[in-house]
Design an enzyme around this catalytic site. Structure first.
Site, PDB file in Angstrom:
ATOM      1  N   ASP A 180      63.162 -12.863   9.432  1.00  0.00           N
ATOM      2  CA  ASP A 180      62.956 -14.151  10.096  1.00  0.00           C
ATOM      3  C   ASP A 180      61.498 -14.340  10.514  1.00  0.00           C
ATOM      4  OD1 ASP A 180      62.944 -12.297  12.158  1.00  0.00           O
ATOM      5  OD2 ASP A 180      63.829 -13.681  13.601  1.00  0.00           O
ATOM      6  N   GLU A 187      73.530  -6.828  16.430  1.00  0.00           N
ATOM      7  CA  GLU A 187      74.162  -8.101  16.761  1.00  0.00           C
ATOM      8  C   GLU A 187      74.575  -8.786  15.458  1.00  0.00           C
ATOM      9  OE1 GLU A 187      72.482 -10.198  20.441  1.00  0.00           O
ATOM     10  OE2 GLU A 187      70.706  -9.704  19.267  1.00  0.00           O
ATOM     11  N   GLU A 188      75.568  -9.660  15.591  1.00  0.00           N
ATOM     12  CA  GLU A 188      76.036 -10.393  14.411  1.00  0.00           C
ATOM     13  C   GLU A 188      74.970 -11.333  13.848  1.00  0.00           C
ATOM     14  OE1 GLU A 188      76.182 -13.854  14.922  1.00  0.00           O
ATOM     15  OE2 GLU A 188      75.605 -13.407  16.996  1.00  0.00           O
ATOM     16  N   SER A 189      73.977 -11.672  14.674  1.00  0.00           N
ATOM     17  CA  SER A 189      72.971 -12.657  14.291  1.00  0.00           C
ATOM     18  C   SER A 189      71.860 -12.027  13.444  1.00  0.00           C
ATOM     19  CB  SER A 189      72.386 -13.301  15.544  1.00  0.00           C
ATOM     20  OG  SER A 189      71.928 -12.294  16.435  1.00  0.00           O
ATOM     21  N   ARG A 193      78.221 -21.965  19.684  1.00  0.00           N
ATOM     22  CA  ARG A 193      78.513 -20.922  18.703  1.00  0.00           C
ATOM     23  C   ARG A 193      79.952 -20.445  18.907  1.00  0.00           C
ATOM     24  NH1 ARG A 193      73.443 -20.325  16.859  1.00  0.00           N
ATOM     25  NH2 ARG A 193      71.728 -19.707  18.221  1.00  0.00           N
ATOM     26  N   ASP A 234      62.167  -9.603  13.141  1.00  0.00           N
ATOM     27  CA  ASP A 234      63.132  -8.687  13.757  1.00  0.00           C
ATOM     28  C   ASP A 234      64.546  -8.823  13.184  1.00  0.00           C
ATOM     29  OD1 ASP A 234      63.552 -11.121  14.972  1.00  0.00           O
ATOM     30  OD2 ASP A 234      63.480 -10.363  17.043  1.00  0.00           O
ATOM     31  N   ARG A 235      64.785  -9.870  12.406  1.00  0.00           N
ATOM     32  CA  ARG A 235      66.125 -10.018  11.816  1.00  0.00           C
ATOM     33  C   ARG A 235      66.145  -9.552  10.372  1.00  0.00           C
ATOM     34  NH1 ARG A 235      69.113 -15.435  13.907  1.00  0.00           N
ATOM     35  NH2 ARG A 235      68.505 -15.239  16.091  1.00  0.00           N
ATOM     36  N   SER A 238      60.672 -17.016  17.032  1.00  0.00           N
ATOM     37  CA  SER A 238      61.562 -16.320  16.107  1.00  0.00           C
ATOM     38  C   SER A 238      62.006 -17.180  14.924  1.00  0.00           C
ATOM     39  CB  SER A 238      62.761 -15.769  16.877  1.00  0.00           C
ATOM     40  OG  SER A 238      63.501 -14.918  16.061  1.00  0.00           O
ATOM     41  N   HIS A 239      63.316 -17.414  14.825  1.00  0.00           N
ATOM     42  CA  HIS A 239      63.849 -18.124  13.666  1.00  0.00           C
ATOM     43  C   HIS A 239      63.733 -19.642  13.798  1.00  0.00           C
ATOM     44  CE1 HIS A 239      66.823 -17.743  16.772  1.00  0.00           C
ATOM     45  NE2 HIS A 239      67.414 -18.809  16.297  1.00  0.00           N
ATOM     46  N   THR A 265      74.994 -10.951  24.608  1.00  0.00           N
ATOM     47  CA  THR A 265      74.077 -11.318  23.531  1.00  0.00           C
ATOM     48  C   THR A 265      72.621 -11.204  23.971  1.00  0.00           C
ATOM     49  OG1 THR A 265      75.673 -12.807  22.537  1.00  0.00           O
ATOM     50  CG2 THR A 265      73.364 -13.272  22.090  1.00  0.00           C
ATOM     51  N   LYS A 299      57.226 -14.251  25.076  1.00  0.00           N
ATOM     52  CA  LYS A 299      58.062 -13.382  25.904  1.00  0.00           C
ATOM     53  C   LYS A 299      57.301 -12.127  26.289  1.00  0.00           C
ATOM     54  CE  LYS A 299      60.539 -10.815  22.352  1.00  0.00           C
ATOM     55  NZ  LYS A 299      61.820 -10.273  21.928  1.00  0.00           N
ATOM     56  N   THR A 323      67.722 -16.509  25.895  1.00  0.00           N
ATOM     57  CA  THR A 323      68.200 -15.254  25.315  1.00  0.00           C
ATOM     58  C   THR A 323      67.026 -14.338  24.961  1.00  0.00           C
ATOM     59  OG1 THR A 323      69.978 -16.549  24.303  1.00  0.00           O
ATOM     60  CG2 THR A 323      69.741 -14.281  23.570  1.00  0.00           C
ATOM     61  N   ARG A 371      61.196 -20.577  25.031  1.00  0.00           N
ATOM     62  CA  ARG A 371      60.990 -21.315  23.775  1.00  0.00           C
ATOM     63  C   ARG A 371      61.021 -22.804  24.043  1.00  0.00           C
ATOM     64  NH1 ARG A 371      64.543 -17.750  19.448  1.00  0.00           N
ATOM     65  NH2 ARG A 371      63.638 -15.802  20.170  1.00  0.00           N
ATOM     66  N   LYS A 392      65.039  -5.355  17.790  1.00  0.00           N
ATOM     67  CA  LYS A 392      65.678  -5.265  16.486  1.00  0.00           C
ATOM     68  C   LYS A 392      64.587  -5.267  15.425  1.00  0.00           C
ATOM     69  CE  LYS A 392      66.949 -10.204  16.550  1.00  0.00           C
ATOM     70  NZ  LYS A 392      66.942 -10.641  17.965  1.00  0.00           N
ATOM     71  N   ASP A 447      59.670 -13.829  13.129  1.00  0.00           N
ATOM     72  CA  ASP A 447      58.927 -12.755  13.796  1.00  0.00           C
ATOM     73  C   ASP A 447      59.314 -11.366  13.294  1.00  0.00           C
ATOM     74  OD1 ASP A 447      61.456 -13.059  14.963  1.00  0.00           O
ATOM     75  OD2 ASP A 447      60.790 -12.236  16.881  1.00  0.00           O
TER      76      ASP A 447
HETATM   77  C1  VG1 Z   1      70.305 -15.893  19.153  1.00  0.00           C
HETATM   78  C2  VG1 Z   1      71.297 -14.864  18.670  1.00  0.00           C
HETATM   79  C3  VG1 Z   1      71.146 -13.578  19.460  1.00  0.00           C
HETATM   80  C4  VG1 Z   1      69.697 -13.096  19.349  1.00  0.00           C
HETATM   81  C5  VG1 Z   1      68.750 -14.192  19.786  1.00  0.00           C
HETATM   82  C6  VG1 Z   1      67.299 -13.814  19.585  1.00  0.00           C
HETATM   83  O1  VG1 Z   1      70.557 -16.200  20.505  1.00  0.00           O
HETATM   84  O2  VG1 Z   1      72.611 -15.347  18.765  1.00  0.00           O
HETATM   85  O3  VG1 Z   1      72.047 -12.633  18.984  1.00  0.00           O
HETATM   86  O4  VG1 Z   1      69.506 -11.963  20.157  1.00  0.00           O
HETATM   87  O5  VG1 Z   1      68.985 -15.374  19.025  1.00  0.00           O
HETATM   88  O6  VG1 Z   1      67.033 -13.488  18.245  1.00  0.00           O
HETATM   89  P1  VG1 Z   1      71.386 -17.481  20.975  1.00  0.00           P
HETATM   90  O7  VG1 Z   1      71.329 -17.463  22.486  1.00  0.00           O
HETATM   91  O8  VG1 Z   1      70.724 -18.665  20.355  1.00  0.00           O
HETATM   92  O9  VG1 Z   1      72.754 -17.302  20.434  1.00  0.00           O
HETATM   93  V1  VG1 Z   1      65.512 -13.784  17.626  1.00  0.00           V
HETATM   94  O10 VG1 Z   1      65.367 -13.105  16.173  1.00  0.00           O
HETATM   95  O11 VG1 Z   1      65.618 -15.440  17.537  1.00  0.00           O
HETATM   96  O12 VG1 Z   1      64.447 -13.438  18.789  1.00  0.00           O
HETATM   97 CO    CO Z   2      63.532 -13.036  15.490  1.00  0.00          CO
END
Ligand code: VG1
Ligand code: CO
Length: 546
Positions: A280, A366-368, A499, A284-285, A114-115, A347, A127, A19, A23, A379, A282
């Site tokens: 988070d 996004e909801e995340s 999910r 962006d959240r 990221s998270h 997504t 990336k 996504t 990773r 983001k 990095d």
């Molecule tokens: C998750 C989230 C998605 C987001 C992605 C990257 O992906 O659901 O909405 O864009 O993380 O966010 P997935 O495929 O695990 O559902 V970040 O802040 O981790 O770069």
């Molecule tokens: Co992130």
């Protein structure tokens, strides 16, 4: 003596970006040639480095510094004219996007998972973002993946020392300028242009307005200190966990109700904290909270859209808005009300880039816990926090009542996401397969009081370049317009994460305060009957509920 050498690589079969980039566990990245194989493949896909400018930085997690040195050597050997690297190898994801755009770079490599947790036993990631500052689109990530499987050699320097990443300024390495830059300044300046810093400053210097920002031991600490404390006058006590750590203090730098529990408890406590936020790994959240009040990210996007005219950077109106498929439809109602364009994308932030480049959307989310705008192509966690603070200041209202007002106008879109983490990949795939094979037969079937109106596997045609993406999530819509979306995560590094997303619109204010997990219970029951999660995975409850 420093010289350019071609090294025979090892091809890897598992370097398919998910996504958001590639990773893997740190130990995977530490294999000989693993990082190099991916980086050279990326350089090849963009047509080589000759004369180009590359931005480089990451979230500071374990392996960030070592990877940065490797990439600097490779970039120099590949003929890049300039590498702009954040001091200490640091750049938050939104700051990297801002720097690429502000400096007219040809692209950037962002080092982050990221998270996901960090540290020697945690995850690492990388990336590529293009000249627009946004994550590479699918056609490019696919091309990079194909290249990683056949690459024969990568180019690097032999006999070159390490660049001192802690000293600002320029040095030269095999003809390439290595510029170590302040990772915060360009980003902080951009925030000053977008938001009413005077109004926010008045709010944050009022001792009766207590703000808490939780950087979760991750990259946003220095950004929050510069913006909230140095520029906006908030007291230092505003900041929580603001010293970045390579292992994020052993925690998940994931700003949600589970992993940012300390912050949530504080907002629910006796201190009457007016506003709380977390970001988070990095940066962006964002998770935002009012006093004793959790603001769902889907609602947050809708509220920001409805109130954007109150913020300087958006006072001229919005071109349009977009949300990912699983995100609740709260923002759709605002778009219709404002009579602006609206898009539903798969997504991942990479699907918003074309729409922003084409001037079709200004805000998206996004909801995340992801919200952002066309000021960059990622983001942006702190941006969302500043947006909220700007609204609280000019509306002179607490966050909670801004959201309540919004529900009064548009109704409330109840939303919840249930994550089943670390399940066996075969079991997860079996569940998805069983589900997709039943989609045609679902319409008309009844589950409790719910009747299925439609069921499909979401596919997307990009309105700008007509590219198509398939299998982006199963959606089941009921006759009362309630909805279930199901997909497998594309960011995990072991096993599979299922999910399941639920949302339902409510117009009657009498129900606005109902606990979301209770309100959505009929949907959970339908979901269990349709998906058979327990049968396929053995799990009787989700691991994380947001
Ligand atoms: C998750 C989230 C998605 C987001 C992605 C990257 O992906 O659901 O909405 O864009 O993380 O966010 P997935 O495929 O695990 O559902 V970040 O802040 O981790 O770069
Ligand atoms: Co992130």
């Amino acid at each position: 003596m420093t010289q350019v050498v071609d090294v025979t690589t090892t091809q890897f079969a598992d370097q398919k970006p998910g996504t958001s980039g590639l990773r893997k566990q740190v130990s995977v990245f530490q294999q000989a040639h693993y990082l190099e194989n991916f980086v050279q493949s990326t350089f090849n896909v963009i047509g080589g480095g000759q004369g180009k400018t590359l931005v480089l930085g990451g979230d500071g997690r374990f392996y960030n510094r070592a990877a940065a040195q490797t990439i600097i050597h490779m970039a120099a050997a590949n003929g890049f004219a300039r590498v702009i690297v954040g001091q200490g190898g640091i750049l938050s994801t939104p700051a990297a996007s801002a720097v690429i755009r502000a400096r007219g770079a040809d692209g950037g490599l962002i080092l982050s998972a990221s998270h996901n947790p960090g540290g020697p036993n945690g995850d690492f990631g990388i990336k590529f973002n293009g000249a627009n500052g946004g994550p590479a689109v699918e056609s490019m990530t696919n091309a990079i993946f194909e290249e990683t499987k056949v690459l024969q050699r990568y180019r690097t320097l032999q006999g070159a020392g390490e660049t001192d990443l802690d000293i600002l300024g320029e040095t030269s390495l095999a003809g390439t300028v290595i510029e170590v830059l302040d990772p915060v300044a360009i980003y902080a300046d951009l925030m000053e242009v977008l938001f009413d810093f005077e109004a926010i400053k008045e709010l944050l210097t009022n001792p009766r307005f207590q703000l808490r920002f939780d950087a979760m031991h991750a990259v946003t600490g220095p950004y929050a200190r510069e913006i909230l404390v140095n520029r906006l006058g908030a007291p230092e006590t505003t900041l929580m966990n603001a010293e970045p750590k390579e292992d994020f203090g052993g925690e998940h730098p994931d700003p949600n109700l589970v992993h940012a529990k300390d912050l949530v408890d504080l907002l629910n406590g006796d201190e009457m904290i007016a506003f709380g936020a977390a970001s988070d790994g990095d940066g962006d959240r964002n998770m935002v909270l009012g006093t004793g009040f959790y603001i769902n990210p889907c609602d947050s996007l809708a509220v920001l859209t409805a109130n954007a005219h109150l913020v300087p950077g958006y006072s001229g109106g919005l071109a349009g808005v977009a949300r990912s498929l699983p995100t609740s439809r709260a923002v759709d109602r605002v778009a219709a009300n404002l009579d602006i364009e609206f898009f539903e994308t798969p997504t991942g932030w990479k699907f918003f880039g074309n729409l922003m480049d084409a001037g079709r959307i200004t805000l998206c989310g996004e909801e995340s816990f992801g919200t952002g705008s066309s000021h960059i192509r990622e983001k942006d966690g702190l941006w969302a926090v500043l947006f909220w603070l700007n609204l609280i200041a000019v509306r002179a209202q607490p966050a909670r009542s801004i959201v309540r007002d919004h529900w009064e106008r548009f109704g409330r879109d109840f939303f919840s996401r249930h994550d089943y983490e670390g399940i066996d990949s075969d079991q997860a795939n079996a569940l998805m397969q069983a589900l997709t094979s039943r989609l045609d037969s679902l319409p008309g079937q009844t589950f409790g009081d719910l009747v299925v109106a439609s069921a499909d596997d979401f596919s997307y045609r990009d309105p700008v370049d007509d590219s198509e993406s398939y299998n982006q999530g199963v959606r089941i819509v009921f006759e009362n317009d309630a909805r279930i979306v199901v997909r497998l995560s594309g960011t995990g590094t072991s096993g599979a994460t299922l999910r399941v997303y639920y949302d339902q619109h409510e117009r009657d204010p009498a129900y606005f305060s109902v606990y979301a997990q209770r309100y959505l219970e009929p949907l959970f029951a339908a979901s269990e009957a349709i998906l058979n999660i327990q049968y396929f995975t053995g799990r009787d409850a989700p691991d994380v509920i947001t």
